[in-house]
Design an enzyme around this catalytic site. Structure first.
Site, short mmCIF file in Angstrom:
data_model
loop_
_atom_site.label_atom_id
_atom_site.label_comp_id
_atom_site.label_asym_id
_atom_site.label_seq_id
_atom_site.Cartn_x
_atom_site.Cartn_y
_atom_site.Cartn_z
N ASP A 94 0.86 -1.18 0.00
CA ASP A 94 0.00 0.00 0.00
C ASP A 94 0.91 1.23 0.00
OD1 ASP A 94 -1.78 2.14 0.79
OD2 ASP A 94 -3.15 0.62 1.54
N ILE A 95 0.66 2.18 -0.91
CA ILE A 95 1.53 3.37 -0.98
C ILE A 95 1.18 4.39 0.10
CG2 ILE A 95 2.06 3.08 -3.42
CD1 ILE A 95 0.08 5.34 -4.01
N ASN A 142 -13.12 -4.09 1.81
CA ASN A 142 -14.23 -3.16 1.76
C ASN A 142 -14.95 -3.23 0.42
OD1 ASN A 142 -13.26 -2.16 4.28
ND2 ASN A 142 -11.85 -0.80 3.21
N GLN A 153 -14.42 1.80 0.81
CA GLN A 153 -13.63 1.37 -0.35
C GLN A 153 -13.21 2.61 -1.13
OE1 GLN A 153 -15.69 -0.92 -3.36
NE2 GLN A 153 -13.81 -1.91 -4.05
N HIS A 155 -9.88 -5.67 -3.41
CA HIS A 155 -8.58 -5.87 -2.78
C HIS A 155 -8.74 -6.10 -1.29
CE1 HIS A 155 -9.33 -1.52 -2.50
NE2 HIS A 155 -8.54 -1.50 -1.45
N PHE A 156 -7.85 -6.89 -0.75
CA PHE A 156 -7.78 -7.17 0.68
C PHE A 156 -6.57 -6.44 1.26
CE2 PHE A 156 -10.07 -10.60 -1.21
CZ PHE A 156 -10.93 -11.12 -0.25
N HIS A 157 -6.73 -5.85 2.43
CA HIS A 157 -5.62 -5.26 3.16
C HIS A 157 -5.09 -6.30 4.15
CE1 HIS A 157 -6.55 -0.91 2.23
NE2 HIS A 157 -7.74 -1.45 1.98
#
Length: 210
Positions: free
Chosen positions: A81-82, A139, A146, A152-154
């Protein structure tokens, strides 16, 4: 789609841009399918080790902003994640442009979900960060925080000492309070993550097929 939902066409989606820049490159071509999740075939030489890009193939400057990719599988991508909440905050996404989980195809769900990649990647995150507690968050839609409307999953490590989060509401997993990932840090962490992921794959068996 609900009018409150965010939506990018695939050619403008940042995650689709990452997918295009980091294609899936098995050691042999797929027998039935195009390597982008369109088809169910698996090439005879296609193995799990094909899914972790080499250091050359993982060049972060392939995209703008830079992308620190850890996994580039047939249906699944993983990249830092940036705007991470903590060191090692990783995103695991579908390769194809799916806005919500309900939009995913069966093969994609099996590949990205609890059946395969998430546990393997989670073990790699724990090894690199030294943190064994973590959140896995996903989300769906703007009201559910979201931000990028691409599934996508964190994976968010939870170290003993967490940074102070001023807003402790559900938005913490959306845009929230984040610090920008520095390129030098991103490159270093991604190298460690790819190494750890290769080690996890080796435990499964590099000849294992998807």
């Amino acid at each position: 789609m609900n009018e409150l939902d965010l939506h990018y066409p695939p050619d403008a989606c940042p995650f689709c841009n990452i997918a295009g820049a980091f294609p899936y490159t098995p050691t042999t071509s797929l027998e039935n399918g195009d390597g982008m999740g369109n088809g169910k075939g698996v090439g005879k030489g296609e193995t799990l080790s094909d899914c972790v890009p080499s250091e050359t193939d993982a060049d972060p400057e392939k995209t703008d902003p830079n992308s620190f990719v850890v996994l580039a599988a047939r249906d699944t991508l993983a990249f830092l994640d940036i705007l991470p909440m903590v060191r090692g905050h990783l995103l695991v996404s579908t390769r194809q442009h799916r806005v919500k989980v309900a939009d995913m195809h069966g093969d994609e769900g099996r590949d990205i979900g609890m059946c395969f990649w998430l546990p393997v990647i989670a073990r790699a995150v724990c090894k690199v960060t030294g943190v064994t507690d973590y959140n896995i968050v996903q989300n769906n839609g703007a009201r559910a925080a979201q931000v990028v409307p691409h599934v996508h999953f964190h994976i968010i490590p939870r170290p003993e000492t967490m940074p102070e989060i001023k807003n402790k509401s559900w938005t913490m997993f959306g845009r929230g309070q984040r610090d920008e990932l520095m390129d030098e840090d991103g490159a270093s962490i991604a190298v460690e993550m790819r190494k750890a992921l290769r080690e996890e794959i080796a435990k499964i068996g590099t000849s294992s097929k998807l």
